[in-house]
Design a protein around this motif. Structure first.
Motif, PDB file in Angstrom:
ATOM      1  N   GLN A 314     -45.649  19.927 -35.941  1.00 18.81           N
ATOM      2  CA  GLN A 314     -44.668  18.898 -36.304  1.00 18.81           C
ATOM      3  C   GLN A 314     -43.531  18.858 -35.292  1.00 18.81           C
ATOM      4  O   GLN A 314     -43.114  17.778 -34.852  1.00 18.81           O
ATOM      5  N   GLN A 315     -43.042  20.020 -34.906  1.00 13.79           N
ATOM      6  CA  GLN A 315     -41.923  20.073 -33.966  1.00 13.79           C
ATOM      7  C   GLN A 315     -42.327  19.565 -32.581  1.00 13.79           C
ATOM      8  O   GLN A 315     -41.602  18.791 -31.945  1.00 13.79           O
ATOM      9  N   VAL A 316     -43.497  19.963 -32.115  1.00 15.90           N
ATOM     10  CA  VAL A 316     -43.949  19.548 -30.783  1.00 15.90           C
ATOM     11  C   VAL A 316     -44.165  18.039 -30.735  1.00 15.90           C
ATOM     12  O   VAL A 316     -43.852  17.380 -29.731  1.00 15.90           O
ATOM     13  N   LEU A 317     -44.679  17.459 -31.816  1.00 12.30           N
ATOM     14  CA  LEU A 317     -44.891  16.013 -31.837  1.00 12.30           C
ATOM     15  C   LEU A 317     -43.592  15.235 -31.675  1.00 12.30           C
ATOM     16  O   LEU A 317     -43.594  14.107 -31.171  1.00 12.30           O
ATOM     17  N   ALA A 318     -42.474  15.827 -32.117  1.00 12.13           N
ATOM     18  CA  ALA A 318     -41.187  15.142 -32.008  1.00 12.13           C
ATOM     19  C   ALA A 318     -40.634  15.161 -30.590  1.00 12.13           C
ATOM     20  O   ALA A 318     -39.733  14.383 -30.266  1.00 12.13           O
ATOM     21  N   ASP A 319     -41.163  16.032 -29.727  1.00 17.35           N
ATOM     22  CA  ASP A 319     -40.707  16.072 -28.337  1.00 17.35           C
ATOM     23  C   ASP A 319     -41.184  14.822 -27.599  1.00 17.35           C
ATOM     24  O   ASP A 319     -42.306  14.349 -27.823  1.00 17.35           O
ATOM     25  N   PRO A 320     -40.371  14.276 -26.713  1.00 16.58           N
ATOM     26  CA  PRO A 320     -40.759  13.079 -25.961  1.00 16.58           C
ATOM     27  C   PRO A 320     -42.078  13.281 -25.224  1.00 16.58           C
ATOM     28  O   PRO A 320     -42.299  14.319 -24.601  1.00 16.58           O
ATOM     29  N   GLY A 321     -42.944  12.306 -25.341  1.00 13.10           N
ATOM     30  CA  GLY A 321     -44.200  12.316 -24.603  1.00 13.10           C
ATOM     31  C   GLY A 321     -45.390  12.902 -25.332  1.00 13.10           C
ATOM     32  O   GLY A 321     -46.546  12.652 -24.939  1.00 13.10           O
ATOM     33  N   ASN A 322     -45.152  13.665 -26.415  1.00 16.29           N
ATOM     34  CA  ASN A 322     -46.280  14.342 -27.054  1.00 16.29           C
ATOM     35  C   ASN A 322     -47.063  13.453 -28.017  1.00 16.29           C
ATOM     36  O   ASN A 322     -48.286  13.585 -28.127  1.00 16.29           O
ATOM     37  N   LEU A 323     -46.386  12.558 -28.712  1.00 21.82           N
ATOM     38  CA  LEU A 323     -47.136  11.612 -29.538  1.00 21.82           C
ATOM     39  C   LEU A 323     -48.030  10.734 -28.667  1.00 21.82           C
ATOM     40  O   LEU A 323     -49.119  10.322 -29.087  1.00 21.82           O
ATOM     41  N   GLU A 324     -47.571  10.474 -27.465  1.00 18.16           N
ATOM     42  CA  GLU A 324     -48.356   9.666 -26.532  1.00 18.16           C
ATOM     43  C   GLU A 324     -49.636  10.384 -26.099  1.00 18.16           C
ATOM     44  O   GLU A 324     -50.574   9.743 -25.603  1.00 18.16           O
ATOM     45  N   ARG A 325     -49.685  11.704 -26.268  1.00 19.34           N
ATOM     46  CA  ARG A 325     -50.917  12.442 -25.992  1.00 19.34           C
ATOM     47  C   ARG A 325     -51.951  12.212 -27.092  1.00 19.34           C
ATOM     48  O   ARG A 325     -53.146  12.442 -26.877  1.00 19.34           O
ATOM     49  N   ILE A 326     -51.483  11.760 -28.256  1.00 18.63           N
ATOM     50  CA  ILE A 326     -52.365  11.531 -29.398  1.00 18.63           C
ATOM     51  C   ILE A 326     -52.747  10.058 -29.504  1.00 18.63           C
ATOM     52  O   ILE A 326     -53.889   9.719 -29.802  1.00 18.63           O
ATOM     53  N   PHE A 327     -51.792   9.175 -29.265  1.00 17.28           N
ATOM     54  CA  PHE A 327     -52.026   7.731 -29.365  1.00 17.28           C
ATOM     55  C   PHE A 327     -51.653   7.053 -28.047  1.00 17.28           C
ATOM     56  O   PHE A 327     -50.597   7.351 -27.480  1.00 17.28           O
ATOM     57  N   ASP A 328     -52.483   6.113 -27.620  1.00 13.22           N
ATOM     58  CA  ASP A 328     -52.123   5.313 -26.448  1.00 13.22           C
ATOM     59  C   ASP A 328     -51.585   3.948 -26.855  1.00 13.22           C
ATOM     60  O   ASP A 328     -51.349   3.086 -26.006  1.00 13.22           O
ATOM     61  N   ASP A 329     -51.353   3.753 -28.146  1.00 12.41           N
ATOM     62  CA  ASP A 329     -50.816   2.505 -28.679  1.00 12.41           C
ATOM     63  C   ASP A 329     -49.308   2.676 -28.889  1.00 12.41           C
ATOM     64  O   ASP A 329     -48.886   3.423 -29.786  1.00 12.41           O
ATOM     65  N   PRO A 330     -48.454   2.019 -28.108  1.00  8.77           N
ATOM     66  CA  PRO A 330     -46.998   2.185 -28.236  1.00  8.77           C
ATOM     67  C   PRO A 330     -46.473   1.818 -29.623  1.00  8.77           C
ATOM     68  O   PRO A 330     -45.490   2.409 -30.089  1.00  8.77           O
ATOM     69  N   ASP A 331     -47.106   0.853 -30.287  1.00  3.86           N
ATOM     70  CA  ASP A 331     -46.657   0.458 -31.628  1.00  3.86           C
ATOM     71  C   ASP A 331     -46.859   1.598 -32.616  1.00  3.86           C
ATOM     72  O   ASP A 331     -45.977   1.872 -33.443  1.00  3.86           O
ATOM     73  N   LYS A 332     -47.991   2.270 -32.557  1.00  2.00           N
ATOM     74  CA  LYS A 332     -48.249   3.406 -33.454  1.00  2.00           C
ATOM     75  C   LYS A 332     -47.258   4.530 -33.190  1.00  2.00           C
ATOM     76  O   LYS A 332     -46.727   5.141 -34.126  1.00  2.00           O
ATOM     77  N   VAL A 333     -47.015   4.807 -31.923  1.00  3.96           N
ATOM     78  CA  VAL A 333     -46.055   5.854 -31.561  1.00  3.96           C
ATOM     79  C   VAL A 333     -44.673   5.525 -32.120  1.00  3.96           C
ATOM     80  O   VAL A 333     -43.997   6.379 -32.705  1.00  3.96           O
ATOM     81  N   ALA A 334     -44.240   4.273 -31.949  1.00  4.09           N
ATOM     82  CA  ALA A 334     -42.905   3.861 -32.400  1.00  4.09           C
ATOM     83  C   ALA A 334     -42.785   3.958 -33.922  1.00  4.09           C
ATOM     84  O   ALA A 334     -41.748   4.399 -34.439  1.00  4.09           O
ATOM     85  N   ARG A 335     -43.824   3.556 -34.643  1.00  2.55           N
ATOM     86  CA  ARG A 335     -43.778   3.601 -36.106  1.00  2.55           C
ATOM     87  C   ARG A 335     -43.683   5.034 -36.615  1.00  2.55           C
ATOM     88  O   ARG A 335     -42.930   5.324 -37.559  1.00  2.55           O
ATOM     89  N   LEU A 336     -44.408   5.945 -35.999  1.00  2.00           N
ATOM     90  CA  LEU A 336     -44.352   7.344 -36.400  1.00  2.00           C
ATOM     91  C   LEU A 336     -43.019   7.976 -36.031  1.00  2.00           C
ATOM     92  O   LEU A 336     -42.381   8.656 -36.834  1.00  2.00           O
ATOM     93  N   ARG A 337     -42.580   7.714 -34.804  1.00  2.00           N
ATOM     94  CA  ARG A 337     -41.326   8.335 -34.351  1.00  2.00           C
ATOM     95  C   ARG A 337     -40.124   7.824 -35.139  1.00  2.00           C
ATOM     96  O   ARG A 337     -39.115   8.523 -35.276  1.00  2.00           O
TER      97      ARG A 337
END
Length: 481
Positions: A314-337
């Motif tokens: 959970q903590q690592v996902l909040a770091d910049p750039g790490n959600l992008e390692r899971i999703f390549d869709d910027p909309d999905k990243v933005a909704r989660l973040r």
């Protein structure tokens, strides 16, 4: 502590006679309709139960934020599924944690073992998750994601009905449409049955992994009854890890899991998330966990789903750039973040030192979280600073993460507990959204929202344990803010 307040859904200024009458009716309804969750720890008897603590009227919750959390759940499910099937991400994320937290390291050892033995790309896993949120002023913020033994789906559906009854008794039946329907139990049991169907062996059973002594038992019993209701041909059996590890289970030549002559299609873990559940000197519980992971049975959750729900992930996902390692869709990243709160590493490096010093200087602003599930593990207030001072230079510090304190609005309500008078108290609430996902490493076969729950606690309490009497079961009453 938060000074923002929400208004109760209806006036709770009852005279003593009205209060006694409505509380008595509510208790009777709770006992007769299954809002029962506890056996006494002091005077344990398998024949005696008590209703779970609840608040008398449903708690106001912003409709927009409730709907946001509901709409986000399938994306949360997908995120956990992607992480669980990304060996390199889990390996790198948990590398330091595994050196300082023996429990997580043992889980990861099982994960690595089955990976090296060759997990089939077609092997199916089932996740019954619960993503928890609190309001930070008027927006939901993610507290954590529970990926193993996500509880209260059975009880919370009945609490929804309890609150509809109470509102009618208070002559507010016109407001029932503001209490959302809740299908949590039906959805989660439906998920297990979908997994059972995918296994495709009509005589196979669903195995519930339970504690040796279960005090909070009604919730999981409701799951068993609901499975039978939805499909009378499916049998549920219940065993604890010690029983399985000491000869109660075996694998045949085809890696089918056999328990007392029954082939197991689905394994549903309601135990196995805490170190004290693996305490035998011979390590038989760990042997059982490895055996189950090696088996063809569909695990709910798999060891990879379990690890994907750790606090470090959970903590690592909040770091910049790490959600992008899971999703390549910027909309999905933005909704989660959008629902993340501040999360900080406490590794023994410059970044961890800065976070630790930040919390030592202002301990009331942060929560210290170890890699544990089940409640009662977090550190709050002045103790945050004291613990971090003691851990200075100690590798054990990396077994924790740091999170911003979320400050939800206060709301007055009557808290009703067994054998005590109702108390009018200031409360804080935590919303949980259930999700169901079934899939393989190659594809997602099913992904859905699975209902909701609301837990409410006295505003001065750090933890919100229902069984401990600090927290209480609740229902959201949706309002426009």
């Amino acid at each position: 502590m938060s000074t923002i307040r929400l208004e109760p859904c209806v006036s709770i200024d009852f005279d003593s006679s009205t209060l006694d009458e409505i509380v008595t009716k509510a208790k009777d309804w709770a006992l007769m309709h299954g809002v029962c969750v506890m056996r006494s720890r002091q005077n344990f008897s398998p024949d005696s139960i008590n209703f779970a603590p609840f608040v008398l009227v449903p708690s106001a919750f912003p409709k927009k934020e409730f709907e946001k959390a509901i709409e986000l759940q399938t994306l949360v499910n997908e995120m956990i599924h992607r992480i669980a099937n990304n060996y390199e991400f889990l390996k790198s994320t948990l590398a330091i944690t595994n050196t300082v937290d023996p429990f997580t390291a043992q889980l990861f050892k099982i994960y690595t073992t089955v990976q090296e033995e060759g997990v089939s790309q077609e092997e199916c896993c089932c996740g019954l998750f619960r993503c928890d949120y609190m309001l930070d002023r008027d927006a939901v913020r993610q507290v954590e994601i529970n990926t193993i033994a996500s509880s209260f789906a059975g009880i919370c559906t009945r609490v929804t009905r309890l609150h509809k009854f109470v509102m009618q008794e208070l002559s507010h039946g016109d407001k029932l449409q503001q209490i959302p329907e809740n299908n949590a139990l039906e959805a989660l049991c439906g998920g297990m049955l979908k997994a059972w169907e995918i296994y495709n062996q009509p005589q196979a059973v669903i195995l519930f992994i339970i504690e040796e002594t279960t005090y909070i038992f009604c919730d999981q019993i409701f799951h068993e009854f609901e499975i039978r209701k939805q499909n009378p041909n499916v049998r549920v059996i219940r065993r604890n890890l010690t029983q399985l590890g000491r000869g109660g289970a075996s694998l045949d030549a085809e890696k089918k899991l056999i328990v007392d002559g029954h082939e197991v299609a689905v394994i549903y873990f309601r135990c196995g998330y805490a170190p004290d559940q693996y305490m035998s000197a011979d390590g038989c519980e760990w042997d059982a966990r490895l055996m189950m992971e090696r088996s063809k049975a569909i695990k709910c959750p798999s060891i990879s789903y379990h690890l994907a729900g750790t606090k470090k992930v959970q903590q690592v996902l909040a770091d910049p750039g790490n959600l992008e390692r899971i999703f390549d869709d910027p909309d999905k990243v933005a909704r989660l973040r959008d629902v993340f709160t501040g999360l900080y590493s406490l590794d023994l490096d410059e970044e961890g030192d800065r976070a630790a010093e930040m919390a030592i200087q202002n301990p009331d602003k942060y929560v210290l979280k170890p890699q544990r599930e089940g409640g009662g593990n977090n550190v709050y207030g002045e103790e945050v600073g004291e613990v971090l001072k003691q851990l200075k230079g100690n590798p054990e510090r990396a077994s924790y993460i740091l999170m911003d304190v979320i400050k939800p609005p206060l709301l007055q309500n009557w808290m009703v507990r067994p054998s005590t008078q109702p108390m009018r108290v200031d409360t804080l609430s935590e919303l949980g959204i259930f999700g169901v996902i079934i899939g393989t490493a190659k594809e997602i076969l099913h992904n859905s929202v699975g209902g909701h729950m609301l837990r409410t606690k006295i505003h001065t309490a750090n933890e919100g344990g229902v069984a401990a009497g600090i927290g209480a079961l609740d229902s959201p009453f949706l309002v426009d803010l």
